[in-house]
Scaffold this active site. Structure first.
Site, PDB file in Angstrom:
ATOM      1  CG  HIS A  38      49.188  39.324  38.254  1.00 10.19           C
ATOM      2  ND1 HIS A  38      49.317  40.201  39.297  1.00 10.19           N
ATOM      3  CD2 HIS A  38      48.251  39.871  37.428  1.00 10.19           C
ATOM      4  CE1 HIS A  38      48.494  41.230  39.127  1.00 10.19           C
ATOM      5  NE2 HIS A  38      47.834  41.058  37.992  1.00 10.19           N
ATOM      6  CG  ASN A  91      46.230  44.784  41.000  1.00  7.34           C
ATOM      7  OD1 ASN A  91      46.688  43.644  41.057  1.00  7.34           O
ATOM      8  ND2 ASN A  91      45.787  45.323  39.884  1.00  7.34           N
ATOM      9  CE1 TYR A 138      40.723  37.399  36.652  1.00  8.13           C
ATOM     10  CE2 TYR A 138      42.409  36.560  38.115  1.00  8.13           C
ATOM     11  CZ  TYR A 138      41.850  37.605  37.415  1.00  8.13           C
ATOM     12  OH  TYR A 138      42.410  38.846  37.466  1.00  8.13           O
TER      13      TYR A 138
HETATM   14 FE1  HDE Z   1      43.762  39.617  36.571  1.00  6.21          FE
HETATM   15  N1  HDE Z   1      44.277  37.866  35.682  1.00  6.21           N
HETATM   16  N2  HDE Z   1      42.563  40.037  35.012  1.00  6.21           N
HETATM   17  N3  HDE Z   1      43.289  41.422  37.368  1.00  6.21           N
HETATM   18  N4  HDE Z   1      44.920  39.231  38.125  1.00  6.21           N
HETATM   19  C1  HDE Z   1      45.109  36.963  36.193  1.00  6.21           C
HETATM   20  O1  HDE Z   1      44.629  34.662  36.209  1.00  6.21           O
HETATM   21  C2  HDE Z   1      42.219  39.189  34.033  1.00  6.21           C
HETATM   22  C3  HDE Z   1      42.435  42.348  36.874  1.00  6.21           C
HETATM   23  C4  HDE Z   1      45.064  39.963  39.255  1.00  6.21           C
HETATM   24  O2  HDE Z   1      48.574  35.498  42.098  1.00  6.21           O
HETATM   25  C5  HDE Z   1      45.143  35.693  35.389  1.00  6.21           C
HETATM   26  O3  HDE Z   1      45.322  32.822  37.292  1.00  6.21           O
HETATM   27  C6  HDE Z   1      41.235  39.764  33.167  1.00  6.21           C
HETATM   28  C7  HDE Z   1      42.154  43.376  37.816  1.00  6.21           C
HETATM   29  C8  HDE Z   1      45.979  39.323  40.153  1.00  6.21           C
HETATM   30  O4  HDE Z   1      47.685  33.945  40.856  1.00  6.21           O
HETATM   31  C9  HDE Z   1      44.160  35.952  34.251  1.00  6.21           C
HETATM   32  C10 HDE Z   1      41.007  41.012  33.669  1.00  6.21           C
HETATM   33  C11 HDE Z   1      42.884  43.030  38.916  1.00  6.21           C
HETATM   34  C12 HDE Z   1      46.366  38.153  39.501  1.00  6.21           C
HETATM   35  C13 HDE Z   1      43.682  37.343  34.601  1.00  6.21           C
HETATM   36  C14 HDE Z   1      41.839  41.168  34.827  1.00  6.21           C
HETATM   37  C15 HDE Z   1      43.591  41.833  38.622  1.00  6.21           C
HETATM   38  C16 HDE Z   1      45.688  38.123  38.254  1.00  6.21           C
HETATM   39  C17 HDE Z   1      46.472  35.201  34.960  1.00  6.21           C
HETATM   40  C18 HDE Z   1      40.068  42.057  33.109  1.00  6.21           C
HETATM   41  C19 HDE Z   1      42.989  43.806  40.232  1.00  6.21           C
HETATM   42  C20 HDE Z   1      47.355  37.133  39.997  1.00  6.21           C
HETATM   43  C21 HDE Z   1      46.687  33.884  35.693  1.00  6.21           C
HETATM   44  C22 HDE Z   1      38.693  41.667  33.125  1.00  6.21           C
HETATM   45  C23 HDE Z   1      41.733  43.950  40.907  1.00  6.21           C
HETATM   46  C24 HDE Z   1      46.708  36.057  40.804  1.00  6.21           C
HETATM   47  C25 HDE Z   1      45.521  33.707  36.491  1.00  6.21           C
HETATM   48  C26 HDE Z   1      47.742  35.080  41.288  1.00  6.21           C
HETATM   49  C27 HDE Z   1      45.820  37.094  37.327  1.00  6.21           C
HETATM   50  C28 HDE Z   1      42.751  37.931  33.859  1.00  6.21           C
HETATM   51  C29 HDE Z   1      41.880  42.390  35.555  1.00  6.21           C
HETATM   52  C30 HDE Z   1      44.463  41.227  39.573  1.00  6.21           C
HETATM   53  C31 HDE Z   1      44.726  35.872  32.864  1.00  6.21           C
HETATM   54  C32 HDE Z   1      40.622  39.112  31.945  1.00  6.21           C
HETATM   55  C33 HDE Z   1      41.208  44.546  37.636  1.00  6.21           C
HETATM   56  C34 HDE Z   1      46.413  39.802  41.505  1.00  6.21           C
HETATM   57  O5  HDE Z   1      43.094  35.051  34.259  1.00  6.21           O
END
Ligand code: HDE
Length: 714
Positions: free
Chosen positions: A99, A172, A386
């Site tokens: 993202h 999402n 996060y």
């Molecule tokens: Fe994320 N995800 N994610 N994700 N995600 C990040 O956090 C992560 C997941 C989503 O505009 C990171 O600050 C793991 C699902 C959005 O700043 C990070 C897992 C969904 C955004 C991270 C998931 C998301 C992130 C990268 C599995 C939809 C952007 C930078 C357990 C429901 C937020 C940050 C923004 C961002 C990790 C799964 C959506 C790396 C470990 C499921 C919208 O922490």
């Protein structure tokens, strides 16, 4: 003479006291610490007009660096240049791992239907209740500089600044996800990102590693349907749906919980492009979505979404052919209709992309009373990830103080310090519990059991192994039985040490009520101990503090005492031998040999360290007397001549040497000549004050029986 550099327009302006025009920000106000503003500079001008460095020094020339002569090298002294380049060099922070490319905007959320029966969340209590929001839309796979229109899932992250804290719904534009368990997330992301060896393709899932992973992960197939649909090539960010994806919970005032799925429905409807369009847009306008969002808001065409909820209970969940904790599944709207409860409108663009869109830190763990997590294993992993990620992106645990991340309701706790701390807490209450308020000081905030966040406890999820409770098991409430056992296991002398240590510590405490309370606690351990301490402090024995669980008498354990287990070994111990001019080298050598044979170390101490003439040769000392006090050794010995002993007996360092060794209950082995020093130091004969020959027998053990003679213990 070097020529005067021609003033640039900016320099010119500065020289003429140029004032910023209307619409130009008054930087002194915006950037000044704590919003304080210097009304006027000493020269009467508006300070906002002047370019300064980061510490407020006005800059006279923003075009030319400081040089040694007209054509000479640049000088290190040029702090203006150095600061400017230094800051520039560090402008970038790590982009998000996923993202990374995103666009943000501010707005407002308004509750359009109160649902207090479902949730106690403050924002849903009354129709019309509202709070500010910040939203960041993103693509997933591409880097921060990638195009806006690849085939990709769109992130839809909403931060609601409610009056009960921030609620981050980090979702999402697709209601399901690729994987079921957080454990697979790094693999998924690695596979879709640029391939590791070649560094491409950028922002594209159409390549080997992604499809290799997908082919081996059948759980991804549902998401793949969505990902290959037109949902992933949206026409505009204003026309995408948003989903919380995971199953969450609503909890009402009575503590009843229901499952809930969150939906954002775009007021403009959902619209996508065709693949061919998306590809061409990428070339024609790589910033297509970012520009579209910015321009719409700028023009007053505020995009809006309705917040819908699908609420269902455990009975419904149990009947479905899928698990509601599985993020690869959705709940058909035909089975559980989406009920609209609020509307979000984005009505303000960011003032600064970096400060806001880049630094915004979403945390799925940010929820408010009335909303709770489910045991979805993907969600549970995100709750950890996060918070962790923000530390590496924003560099400090104080990222919550960045304006876009800070809650808009008050926040206060006992967390302190850390990099880039900008808050200045006052007072000394940085721990809890504390009773500083009893002494008229600010004791700081306290938990709110009734209104604070408390985790939903009912065990109604399939295969839920245990209730989640903030609780300690019953026997943890016995705080005194083992404290008593410890005390009673000590020798009398050790008990006296404990009592004396408590007296010393508590006599340094200036808050009377604190002393009294601690002695009241000691009564639960041992009445005699409490009395000794109270006597030592000269206070009345206070009332016994209430024990959460009455202590029981446990059998004392000798293993808990140091003295009962004292080992008479000399191994690893250090013995100082004091000598001086004329001392008998043979006697020194003999004693040294005894010590070393027993595994100890002999350390020679003399009034002077260089070669000293002694009987039988010359000897160098390891340490000078004044710099080698007896506290550094486990035992001491002394081999002197009568003359030297007489001389040393007039020196404080020498007398103190023996006085301390005696007071610290150490062995003192000495020759006859030393007696004059011992007398001066008040050393009395006892089992630990021995002749040189007797040293081997007593060694370096301590002679605790002596202690009562040398000091009053409590
Ligand atoms: Fe994320 N995800 N994610 N994700 N995600 C990040 O956090 C992560 C997941 C989503 O505009 C990171 O600050 C793991 C699902 C959005 O700043 C990070 C897992 C969904 C955004 C991270 C998931 C998301 C992130 C990268 C599995 C939809 C952007 C930078 C357990 C429901 C937020 C940050 C923004 C961002 C990790 C799964 C959506 C790396 C470990 C499921 C919208 O922490």
């Amino acid at each position: 003479m070097p020529k005067k550099p021609a003033p640039s327009p900016a320099t010119d302006n500065q020289l003429h006291g140029h004032q910023p025009g209307a619409g130009q920000p008054a930087f002194a106000t915006e950037q000044g610490n704590g919003g304080e503003r210097h009304q006027t500079a000493s020269d009467g001008a508006d300070p906002a007009a002047f370019l300064t460095d980061n510490f407020g020094h006005r800059i006279s020339d923003n075009q030319n660096s400081l040089r040694a002569g007209e054509r000479g090298p640049t000088l290190l002294e040029d702090f203006v240049l150095r600061e400017k380049i230094f800051h520039f060099d560090h402008e970038r922070i790590p982009e998000r791992i996923v993202h990374a490319r995103g666009s943000g905007a501010h707005g407002v959320f308004e509750c359009t239907k109160a649902i207090p029966g479902l949730t106690k969340a403050s924002i849903f209590q009354t129709e019309g209740a509202s709070c500010p929001v910040f939203v960041r839309f993103s693509t997933v796979a591409g880097g921060a500089g990638s195009v806006d229109t690849p085939r990709d899932v769109r992130g839809f992250a909403v931060k609601l600044y409610t009056d009960s804290g921030n609620w981050d719904l980090v979702g999402n534009n697709i209601p399901v996800f690729f994987i079921q368990d957080a454990m697979k997330f790094p693999d998924l992301v690695h596979s879709v990102k640029m391939e590791a060896d070649r560094g491409y393709p950028q922002a594209a899932s159409a390549h080997d590693t992604f499809w290799d992973f997908i082919g081996l992960m059948p759980e991804a197939m549902h998401m793949i349907m969505w990902a290959m649909s037109d949902r992933t090539i949206p026409r505009s960010l204003r026309m995408i749906e948003g989903f919380g994806v995971h199953t969450f919970r609503f909890v009402n005032e009575k503590g009843d919980g229901k499952f809930v799925k969150f939906h954002w429905k775009p007021v403009l409807g959902i619209q996508s492009t065709t693949w061919d369009e998306a590809v061409k847009i990428a070339g024609a306008d790589p910033d297509f979505h970012r520009r579209d969002l910015f321009e719409a808001i700028d023009a007053g065409d505020f995009p809006a979404w309705d917040l819908g909820v699908q609420v269902f209970d455990q009975a419904f969940a149990a009947k479905q052919p899928y698990d509601v904790l599985d993020a690869t599944k959705l709940i058909p709207e035909e089975d559980v209709p989406v009920e609209i409860v609020g509307r979000m409108t984005l009505n303000r663009n960011v003032d600064n992309f970096f400060a806001e869109t880049e630094q915004v830190a979403f945390l799925p763990s940010n929820i408010i009373p009335g909303i709770d997590f489910s045991n979805d294993p993907l969600l549970q992993g995100r709750l950890f990830s996060y918070l962790d990620t923000q530390k590496s992106r924003l560099g400090t645990t104080n990222f919550h103080q960045i304006p876009v991340n800070a809650p808009k309701c008050p926040f206060h706790n006992f967390q302190r310090d850390g990099m880039m701390q900008t808050l200045v807490p006052t007072g000394r209450a940085n721990y809890e519990p504390n009773s500083l308020a009893e002494a008229g000081e600010n004791g700081g905030p306290r938990p709110s059991p009734a209104t604070g966040f408390s985790t939903f406890t009912t065990n109604d999820e399939r295969n839920d192994p245990a209730q989640k409770l903030r609780i300690r098991a019953e026997l943890f409430a016995d705080h005194f039985s083992q404290a008593r056992m410890f005390y009673l296991s000590q020798t009398e002398n050790e008990q006296a040490h404990i009592a004396s240590a408590l007296v010393f510590e508590l006599s340094k405490v200036m808050l009377d009520h604190v002393r009294v309370r601690v002695v009241g606690q000691l009564r639960n351990i041992n009445e005699d101990l409490a009395k000794r301490v109270a006597d030592g402090l000269a206070i009345d024995l206070p009332a016994k503090e209430k024990a959460a669980r009455a202590p029981v008498d446990l059998k004392p354990s000798d293993a808990l005492s140091i003295q009962k287990n004292a080992d008479d070994t000399m191994e690893g111990r250090k013995v100082a031998i004091l000598f001086a001019e004329g001392s008998d080298k043979a006697a020194i050598d003999a004693l040294k040999a005894t010590i070393e044979k027993a595994g100890g170390t002999a350390f020679l101490v003399a009034p002077k360290v260089g070669g000293i003439k002694v009987k039988g040769g010359t000897l160098k000392a390891d340490g000078q007397l004044a710099g080698s006090p007896s506290v550094l050794f486990d035992a001491v010995a002394s081999i002197l001549t009568d003359d030297q002993a007489e001389t040393l007996s007039k020196q404080g360092a020498a007398v103190q040497w023996f006085m301390d060794a005696f007071g610290h209950c150490k062995t003192i082995a000495h020759d006859e000549a030393t007696q004059i020093l011992l007398d001066k130091a008040g050393v009395e004969k006892d089992g630990g004050v021995v002749t040189l020959d007797g040293f081997a027998k007593v060694g370096t053990r301590r002679h605790w029986a002596r202690e009562a003679k040398v000091r009053d213990l409590a």
